[in-house]
Enzyme design. Structure first.
Site, PDB file in Angstrom:
ATOM      1  N   HIS A   1       0.846  -1.180   0.000  1.00 27.13           N
ATOM      2  CA  HIS A   1       0.000   0.000   0.000  1.00 27.13           C
ATOM      3  C   HIS A   1       0.881   1.229   0.000  1.00 27.13           C
ATOM      4  CE1 HIS A   1      -3.195   2.777   1.113  1.00 27.13           C
ATOM      5  NE2 HIS A   1      -4.022   1.841   0.714  1.00 27.13           N
TER       6      HIS A   1
ATOM      7  N   ASP B   1      -7.932  -5.499   0.245  1.00 22.83           N
ATOM      8  CA  ASP B   1      -8.409  -6.344  -0.849  1.00 22.83           C
ATOM      9  C   ASP B   1      -8.021  -7.806  -0.716  1.00 22.83           C
ATOM     10  OD1 ASP B   1      -9.667  -4.298  -2.234  1.00 22.83           O
ATOM     11  OD2 ASP B   1      -7.740  -3.579  -2.961  1.00 22.83           O
TER      12      ASP B   1
HETATM   13  N1  CMC Z   1       3.981  -7.512  -4.851  1.00 15.60           N
HETATM   14  C1  CMC Z   1       5.311  -7.532  -5.048  1.00 15.60           C
HETATM   15  N2  CMC Z   1       6.110  -6.476  -4.918  1.00 15.60           N
HETATM   16  C2  CMC Z   1       5.537  -5.332  -4.568  1.00 15.60           C
HETATM   17  C3  CMC Z   1       4.145  -5.216  -4.347  1.00 15.60           C
HETATM   18  C4  CMC Z   1       3.364  -6.363  -4.499  1.00 15.60           C
HETATM   19  N3  CMC Z   1       2.048  -6.334  -4.307  1.00 15.60           N
HETATM   20  N4  CMC Z   1       3.837  -3.949  -4.023  1.00 15.60           N
HETATM   21  C5  CMC Z   1       4.988  -3.262  -4.043  1.00 15.60           C
HETATM   22  N5  CMC Z   1       6.022  -4.104  -4.367  1.00 15.60           N
HETATM   23  C6  CMC Z   1       7.442  -3.760  -4.435  1.00 15.60           C
HETATM   24  C7  CMC Z   1       7.780  -3.010  -5.710  1.00 15.60           C
HETATM   25  O1  CMC Z   1       8.164  -3.879  -6.741  1.00 15.60           O
HETATM   26  C8  CMC Z   1       8.906  -2.134  -5.236  1.00 15.60           C
HETATM   27  O2  CMC Z   1      10.068  -2.917  -5.145  1.00 15.60           O
HETATM   28  P1  CMC Z   1      11.537  -2.281  -5.476  1.00 15.60           P
HETATM   29  O3  CMC Z   1      11.743  -1.242  -4.423  1.00 15.60           O
HETATM   30  O4  CMC Z   1      12.447  -3.437  -5.406  1.00 15.60           O
HETATM   31  O5  CMC Z   1      11.422  -1.706  -6.867  1.00 15.60           O
HETATM   32  C9  CMC Z   1       8.509  -1.752  -3.812  1.00 15.60           C
HETATM   33  O6  CMC Z   1       7.692  -2.847  -3.356  1.00 15.60           O
HETATM   34  C10 CMC Z   1       7.707  -0.453  -3.704  1.00 15.60           C
HETATM   35  O7  CMC Z   1       6.615  -0.541  -4.586  1.00 15.60           O
HETATM   36  P2  CMC Z   1       5.933   0.703  -5.308  1.00 15.60           P
HETATM   37  O8  CMC Z   1       5.254   0.218  -6.542  1.00 15.60           O
HETATM   38  O9  CMC Z   1       6.932   1.800  -5.460  1.00 15.60           O
HETATM   39  O10 CMC Z   1       4.897   1.137  -4.219  1.00 15.60           O
HETATM   40  P3  CMC Z   1       3.655   2.102  -4.465  1.00 15.60           P
HETATM   41  O11 CMC Z   1       3.411   2.799  -3.178  1.00 15.60           O
HETATM   42  O12 CMC Z   1       3.839   2.933  -5.672  1.00 15.60           O
HETATM   43  O13 CMC Z   1       2.467   1.059  -4.796  1.00 15.60           O
HETATM   44  C11 CMC Z   1       0.588  -0.336  -4.617  1.00 15.60           C
HETATM   45  C12 CMC Z   1       1.456   0.730  -3.932  1.00 15.60           C
HETATM   46  C13 CMC Z   1      -0.656  -0.584  -3.785  1.00 15.60           C
HETATM   47  C14 CMC Z   1       0.129   0.177  -6.010  1.00 15.60           C
HETATM   48  C15 CMC Z   1       1.432  -1.640  -4.774  1.00 15.60           C
HETATM   49  O14 CMC Z   1       1.841  -2.114  -3.508  1.00 15.60           O
HETATM   50  C16 CMC Z   1       0.696  -2.721  -5.544  1.00 15.60           C
HETATM   51  O15 CMC Z   1       0.736  -2.730  -6.781  1.00 15.60           O
HETATM   52  N6  CMC Z   1       0.017  -3.677  -4.815  1.00 15.60           N
HETATM   53  C17 CMC Z   1      -0.767  -4.695  -5.471  1.00 15.60           C
HETATM   54  C18 CMC Z   1      -2.084  -4.096  -5.888  1.00 15.60           C
HETATM   55  C19 CMC Z   1      -3.000  -3.886  -4.685  1.00 15.60           C
HETATM   56  O16 CMC Z   1      -3.179  -4.776  -3.851  1.00 15.60           O
HETATM   57  N7  CMC Z   1      -3.622  -2.695  -4.650  1.00 15.60           N
HETATM   58  C20 CMC Z   1      -4.631  -2.379  -3.627  1.00 15.60           C
HETATM   59  C21 CMC Z   1      -4.236  -1.236  -2.762  1.00 15.60           C
HETATM   60  S1  CMC Z   1      -5.329  -1.071  -1.354  1.00 15.60           S
HETATM   61  C22 CMC Z   1      -6.838  -0.643  -1.981  1.00 15.60           C
HETATM   62  C23 CMC Z   1      -6.890   0.681  -2.651  1.00 15.60           C
HETATM   63  O17 CMC Z   1      -6.328   1.665  -2.145  1.00 15.60           O
HETATM   64  O18 CMC Z   1      -7.544   0.766  -3.683  1.00 15.60           O
END
Ligand code: CMC
Length: 429
Positions: A305, A363
């Protein structure tokens, strides 16, 4: 932090006020930065930018805390209910007994939609994604209820808000019925908000449908947990759309469009599909390896998140709720719940996830419950949109009533070509 922050640009020092919230990080007010220095700030994804002041929802992502108007989500989800939460989010305080009675009455008695809207559904393919239908139907509310689109009139704003809280379940249920090819079921005023929604979704004309109170409570709890989440992508979309003076129905339709994405509200659908694809516990290690391999582009859906760097408090409540629903339905074993629990256990002990502070989000478990209630995955984000409508509308109202409100207009760092001369086709090669 001190009351001001200093920034040196081209050898000249500039001072900016530091704003203090009730709780949470201090905020450096850089609204005069451009006027004073000619420079912008650069913050793609708004990771360090507060775009507004708000009194509605507070999240402490490190501690895993979520408060609506100061009340912890655990207390509202356990001791309160969704309509009380709607009142709280919209008006700012929990209702008195009289206020509650009137609010419940007003919402309950505005659940029907204009009959002409029913015909609208027929224009869609039956296999249309329900979110595509939702975006269109909610946008269409502005065509049917233009007597509540004058955003300068507080009473019209309130009527439009009540209409959306009341009618979204009806539109969502009709979207479901259209999707599965069953006749629409009209709202019933003798049922609670969640009971009425389940009834509209699952009753059929040929037999009686009695709503199971445990399932209605679980539905109500899912609505409460999804009701607001401060300035996430869809809420910011609603605020940005509303900042131009667009009518509230159009703004909520914009929020629904944004929510649809798999990184936001679409994650519950993606999370359940992922659990189904994994299928059995023995396949988890191979899946985790794929997630950790950066070239695979596979993410553990329902994990991670932008704000929570701890267990999402909503996921904890839903994990418990899943067991209540399974007991009520007499489901002894669900392979998907086993996969979810084991996936969570492995991920929470794996350095990849620990180092990146990736925990289950809302989720991860909501899909398992919604599936047990009988909803297909394609409806999951629709239910999220239904519940989030009150949050969007409360944030929209807060923005409209803020005297400092201006049209939202982010700036950019332009990295395209500098000015160049148009080349006629004969010179382009
Ligand atoms: N699985 C594997 N790796 C992950 C995941 C994941 N679900 N989420 C983040 N990472 C890794 C990412 O690859 C990165 O690694 P590195 O530093 O080595 O490059 C690091 O963690 C930071 O990730 P980010 O993409 O920079 O983080 P963000 O804050 O931009 O993204 C997120 C947040 C929710 C989009 C992401 O965690 C994600 O895609 N999660 C899966 C989708 C999900 O469950 N979304 C629902 C969010 S809660 C409900 C809502 O708000 O709608």
């Amino acid at each position: 932090m001190a009351d001001t922050a200093k920034l040196e640009i081209a050898g000249k020092e500039h001072e900016f006020p530091v704003l203090k919230g009730t709780i949470g990080p201090d905020v450096v007010d850089i609204s005069k930065l451009y006027a004073e220095t000619g420079a912008f700030t650069f913050d793609p994804g708004f990771t360090s930018t507060a775009a507004c002041k708000s009194t509605i929802t507070y999240i402490d992502g490190d501690a895993g805390v979520l408060l609506y108007r100061g009340y912890p989500i655990e207390q509202l989800a356990t001791d309160g209910d969704f309509l009380e939460t709607c009142y709280l989010l919209y008006y700012g305080e929990l209702p008195s007994a009289t206020q509650r009675k009137k609010f419940v009455h007003d919402i309950t008695h505005h659940t029907m939609i204009h009959e002409q809207m029913v015909l609208f559904f027929r224009g869609f393919r039956r296999d249309a994604h329900p979110m595509a239908v939702m975006v269109a139907m909610v946008g269409a509310l502005s065509a049917f209820y233009h007597d509540s689109t004058d955003i300068g009139d507080p009473r019209q704003r309130e009527i439009a808000s009540h209409r959306m809280i009341a009618k979204l379940p009806t539109i969502a249920a009709m979207t479901y019925k259209y999707h599965v090819g069953q006749p629409f079921v009209y709202p019933r005023n003798n049922l609670s908000y969640a009971e009425n929604f389940l009834h509209m979704c699952f009753a059929v004309p040929c037999e009686d449908y009695v709503v199971n109170p445990v399932l209605a409570k679980a539905m109500d709890r899912i609505f409460t947990l999804h009701a607001d989440h401060e300035q996430n992508a869809s809420t910011s979309t609603v605020r940005l759309a509303g900042s131009s003076g667009a009518n509230p129905f159009a703004c909520i339709a914009a929020g629904i469009a944004c929510l649809w994405g798999p990184a936001h509200g679409g994650a519950n659908e993606a999370a359940l599909k992922m659990l189904e694809e994994i299928g059995t516990v023995d396949k988890i290690p191979a899946f985790i390896e794929k997630v950790k391999d950066k070239t695979s582009n596979v993410r553990l859906m329902g994990f991670g998140h932008r704000v929570y760097k701890n267990y999402d408090p909503r996921a904890k409540i839903l994990q418990a709720s899943a067991h209540e629903v399974f007991d009520a339905l007499g489901i002894k074993d669900d392979p998907l719940l086993d996969v979810a629990r084991e996936l969570e256990r492995i991920a929470l002990s794996d350095p990849y996830f620990i180092d990146r502070k990736l925990y289950p989000n809302v989720d991860f478990y909501s899909g398992i419950i919604l599936r047990a209630l009988g909803f297909p995955t394609s409806m999951f984000t629709v239910l999220f949109a239904l519940a989030r409508t009150v949050g969007w509308i409360s944030q929209w109202k807060e923005m409209i009533e803020d005297p400092s409100q201006r049209i939202g207009r982010p700036r950019q760092l332009y990295v395209g070509p500098a000015e160049r001369k148009y080349k006629p086709m004969s010179e382009r090669g």
